[in-house]
Design a protein around this motif. Structure first.
Motif, PDB file in Angstrom:
ATOM      1  N   GLY A  26     -48.088  -3.425 -38.958  1.00 57.03           N
ATOM      2  CA  GLY A  26     -47.690  -2.761 -37.703  1.00 57.03           C
ATOM      3  C   GLY A  26     -48.101  -1.299 -37.604  1.00 57.03           C
ATOM      4  N   ILE A  34     -47.381   1.637 -34.416  1.00 51.63           N
ATOM      5  CA  ILE A  34     -46.608   2.872 -34.621  1.00 51.63           C
ATOM      6  C   ILE A  34     -47.419   4.082 -34.153  1.00 51.63           C
ATOM      7  CG2 ILE A  34     -45.529   4.357 -36.382  1.00 51.63           C
ATOM      8  CD1 ILE A  34     -45.131   1.696 -37.992  1.00 51.63           C
ATOM      9  N   GLU A  63     -38.605   3.018 -30.222  1.00 48.25           N
ATOM     10  CA  GLU A  63     -39.491   2.082 -30.908  1.00 48.25           C
ATOM     11  C   GLU A  63     -40.237   2.788 -32.035  1.00 48.25           C
ATOM     12  OE1 GLU A  63     -42.196   0.097 -28.357  1.00 48.25           O
ATOM     13  OE2 GLU A  63     -40.660  -1.146 -27.437  1.00 48.25           O
ATOM     14  N   GLY A  76     -40.287   1.793 -35.907  1.00 49.02           N
ATOM     15  CA  GLY A  76     -41.571   1.532 -36.538  1.00 49.02           C
ATOM     16  C   GLY A  76     -41.785   2.398 -37.766  1.00 49.02           C
ATOM     17  N   ARG A 129     -39.493  -6.623 -36.413  1.00 47.37           N
ATOM     18  CA  ARG A 129     -40.926  -6.796 -36.137  1.00 47.37           C
ATOM     19  C   ARG A 129     -41.014  -7.839 -35.025  1.00 47.37           C
ATOM     20  NH1 ARG A 129     -45.890  -6.494 -39.394  1.00 47.37           N
ATOM     21  NH2 ARG A 129     -47.375  -6.288 -37.707  1.00 47.37           N
TER      22      ARG A 129
END
Lengths: 237, 531
Positions: free
Chosen positions: B17, B21, B29, B33, B458
């Motif tokens: 991820g 980010i 968020e 992240g 996730r």
């Protein structure tokens, strides 16, 4: 039925997705919500549905505050997003029964409503199929049936006609009218201005997060068509 | 090559991820992240530290027997076995049946490039594990053996090469399983069963090929024995060892040629069969024609539990990753019941005193890995809007997820504790802890998994593997479980105190209650922030 007062929501930074938006949806209303892409329609609908937090303002459903009484508010409404990402591992009938169980729909009401709506959308024979194997339109039909199964007082729809075949779109419009005739209310976004013009008794136009027009359809659009008014407001407001 | 690079870059942007980010605009968020990434980095550091510790201890032992190069072979074999198992699990989801198949296949790129990019994605993920195991071993070997200069570049090339072969073999085995079970009813369950058989079969075969040292005089030849074991278990590990320790050109050639040959063969074969296998997986069978009858109805909590349990069983990767702990515990219990004396002798514990006291902690560690909750929230994925829009409180939602973990683990604990108590002839108190302590572990780790996952979700995964295997919550839980199982076990071993079991029980239960309270209090707000 639904009161939104000074709703403001930003996604970080200074850009406001929804800026001081206020409107009221009364029982029996079919309230259309139009605006260009990224205007703030989905953000507003998600905030009303209680699935998105907001910075300030108040949203009330039948007098209950979505921020402080989310369960009671959600018990009275149903929401369908623009993309029906349903549980792909369940069959259609399993999904409908799951939603009915959550809303505590009685056995007799459940059987009657599943039969009524699934037959109308021509989905009954396919309810044993896994949702993962269904087309976009079929998923949309299952989402619509699941929203109607508990006879909601407020129905929130984000682009409900996308993916539906013409017959299913007509069926949905019939059920929307029927629901509101029975005292429920519908607040929905759409890009299909002809549908909004024919179906809605009230309309709101949003641009850059701000409401630029709202109220009774006839008063808002006057003698012009909704399309003409929309283009004029979007270009000049 | 250009299209392969573009496709691989696209794959790698989803890895852990990191790309999301970098480009997030929503501050909430971004915070989540960064927290997930931070925990992943911490876990990598922790794994690296453990790897350094193991490599150092092994190196010291092998140096005593004048067989230091065995360190390289044993770590190569261990990392390859780990990668082989991971690759079997990952095949369905990463190589086949991935979410963006339709859009990727619509682009003007060759099928072979798409297939190769998926294999490279598996390799990249596996390489992280190989790197963490092999780099410390290589560095420690270099410090102790002071090899010639050619060792260093060769080492770097070979650790890049080594993960490829088990990735390919794992992918092939995973493909066979996926194809075999694709059109079957209940294919996920069958896939799980076959994966379990395969993984435990590999573990059994690798242990069976081991040498037993019946008397101390054989210890002198321990190096030869272990080398023979590595060679019989996994020859490429032996080639890796002799290439680096002896500069054996034949071993280098074997390793390079075998890897290149298998990679080429797999890519060639996938190029021809990739679309048909994916189509086979994606075309789900139609159900029987539905006829409206009276529908059964259930309570809200039963409906939530049923939805959760069906979700769990629908993903073979999810089941295999979490059932491992339960299955391992039952196998250990069966072995302890049938061959308790042999196990105690093997562990050099002729007295029956220590093992009954240690077993509850070992079971606790195993069962902590069986928690399904570390990825249960992430598994909602794009369907999260459903539960958020329904009149369901965070408490009801999370309780259903916890129940799945408990329903799966409690029967395994009851079976394992009963078998172990019989096998070890445990006293009454030892038997009580055999039941209670693993129960406390699974309760605590079930809640801990939710506590972690709601903080490190996730939700935007395309392949289930991203949620199940690459989630920070899973990694943290595995390491904390290891520490929570082994630290008290070591204390029991050192002190023999009977108080450690009740203290641990109280600690676990209190921690679980506190975390559950925190989840219920902040659940609604955190649930609302999930996207």
């Amino acid at each position: 039925m639904l009161t939104i007062e000074h709703l403001t929501k930003s996604y970080g930074g200074n850009v406001k997705a929804v800026d001081d938006l206020s409107l009221t949806v009364m029982p029996g209303d079919i309230y259309g919500f139009i605006g260009h892409n990224g205007a703030g329609k989905t953000t507003t609908l998600r905030a009303v549905a209680g699935i998105l937090s907001f910075d300030s303002g108040e949203i009330r459903i039948n007098g209950k505050n979505i921020a402080t009484d989310p369960i009671e508010c959600k018990q009275q409404m149903a929401y369908i997003p623009d993309n029906p990402d349903l549980y792909e591992h369940l069959t259609g009938i399993q999904y409908l029964n799951f939603v009915a169980d959550i809303y505590g729909v009685s056995a007799s009401d459940r059987d009657e409503r599943i039969k009524k709506y699934a037959d109308a959308f021509e989905m009954t024979p396919r309810l044993n199929d896994l949702i993962g194997s269904c087309s976009h339109g079929m998923k949309q039909k299952i989402a619509v049936i699941s929203a109607l199964i508990h006879d909601p007082k407020l129905l929130l729809l984000d682009e409900p006609f996308v993916g539906l075949d013409p017959k299913a779109a007509h069926t949905l419009k019939t059920f929307m009218a029927e629901l509101c005739a029975n005292g429920s209310a519908i607040f929905f976004s759409t890009h299909v201005l002809e549908v909004a013009e024919k179906l809605c008794n009230k309309i709101a136009i949003i641009k850059g997060g701000k409401l630029i027009a709202a109220g009774d359809m006839d008063k808002v659009k006057g003698d012009a068509s909704l399309e003409t008014l929309f283009l004029e407001l979007i270009d000049n407001a | 090559m250009r299209e392969l690079w573009i496709l691989t870059k696209l794959q790698l942007s989803a890895l852990f991820g990191i790309n999301k980010i970098r480009h997030m605009r929503n501050s909430d968020e971004k915070k989540i992240g960064k927290r997930s990434l931070g925990s992943l980095i911490a876990m990598v550091v922790a794994m690296g530290y453990m790897s350094v510790f193991y490599s150092y201890m092994l190196a010291r032992a092998f140096q005593m027997f004048d067989t230091l190069p065995t360190l390289l072979g044993i770590m190569a074999a261990a990392s390859s076995m780990l990668i082989l198992m991971f690759s079997i699990f990952e095949t369905k989801g990463v190589l086949f049946g991935f979410g963006d198949f339709d859009i990727v296949m619509s682009w003007p790129v060759s099928v072979r490039s798409v297939a190769a990019s998926r294999v490279l994605n598996m390799y990249a993920y596996n390489f992280v594990y190989a790197f963490l195991l092999l780099l410390p071993a290589g560095v420690i070997y270099a410090i102790m053996a002071a090899p010639p200069l050619w060792f260093y570049p060769l080492f770097l090339v070979l650790i890049l090469l080594l993960p490829a072969l088990p990735t390919i073999v794992g992918a092939l085995l995973g493909t066979v399983l996926t194809v075999f079970t694709a059109r079957m009813k209940k294919n996920s369950l069958l896939n799980v069963a076959l994966q379990m058989v395969l993984v435990f079969g590999i573990m059994f075969l690798s242990m069976r090929s081991g040498y037993a040292f019946d008397n101390p005089s054989q210890l002198a030849s321990v190096g030869t024995a272990i080398n023979a074991q590595i060679a019989s278990m996994y020859p490429p590990a032996q080639w890796f060892q002799s290439a680096l320790s002896e500069g054996s050109m034949i071993s280098i050639l074997w390793l390079v040629l075998t890897t290149l040959a298998t990679v080429s063969l797999l890519i060639f074969w996938l190029g021809k069969n990739f679309v048909s296998i994916n189509s086979r997986i994606k075309s789900k069978p139609r159900g029987e024609t539905f006829v409206m009858r009276r529908q059964a109805h259930s309570t809200k909590s039963a409906a939530l539990f049923s939805r959760e349990f069906k979700r769990y069983l629908s993903s073979s990767l999810y089941v295999v990753n979490t059932a491992f702990g339960n299955v391992m515990m039952i196998i250990a219990a069966v072995v302890l019941m049938v061959k308790a004396d042999a196990v105690l002798q093997y562990l050099e514990m002729p007295e029956l005193k220590s093992l009954p006291a240690l077993a509850p902690f070992v079971f606790g560690w195993m069962v902590s890995m069986a928690s399904t909750t570390t990825s249960a929230i992430s598994m909602e994925g794009k369907s999260l809007w459903i539960i958020k829009s329904l009149p369901v409180s965070a408490k009801e939602w999370l309780a259903a997820k916890l129940k799945v973990t408990l329903v799966l683990a409690i029967p395994s604990i009851l079976i394992s504790a009963t078998l172990t108590a019989i096998g070890l002839k445990s006293s009454l108190m030892e038997t009580v802890w055999l039941y209670l302590l693993p129960m406390a572990y699974i309760f605590a780790f079930g809640v801990f998994g939710l506590w972690l996952n709601i903080r490190m979700p996730r939700m935007d995964w395309v392949s289930e593997a991203e949620a199940i295997k690459q989630g920070g919550a899973t990694m943290v839980s595995v390491f904390v479980g290891m520490a929570a199982g082994f630290a008290p076990a070591i204390l029991v071993g050192l002190t023999g105190s009977a108080l450690i079991a009740p203290i641990m029980f109280v600690v676990l239960v209190v921690m679980a209650i506190l975390m559950w309270g925190s989840l219920v209090r902040s659940g609604e707000t955190r649930m609302l922030k999930l996207h």
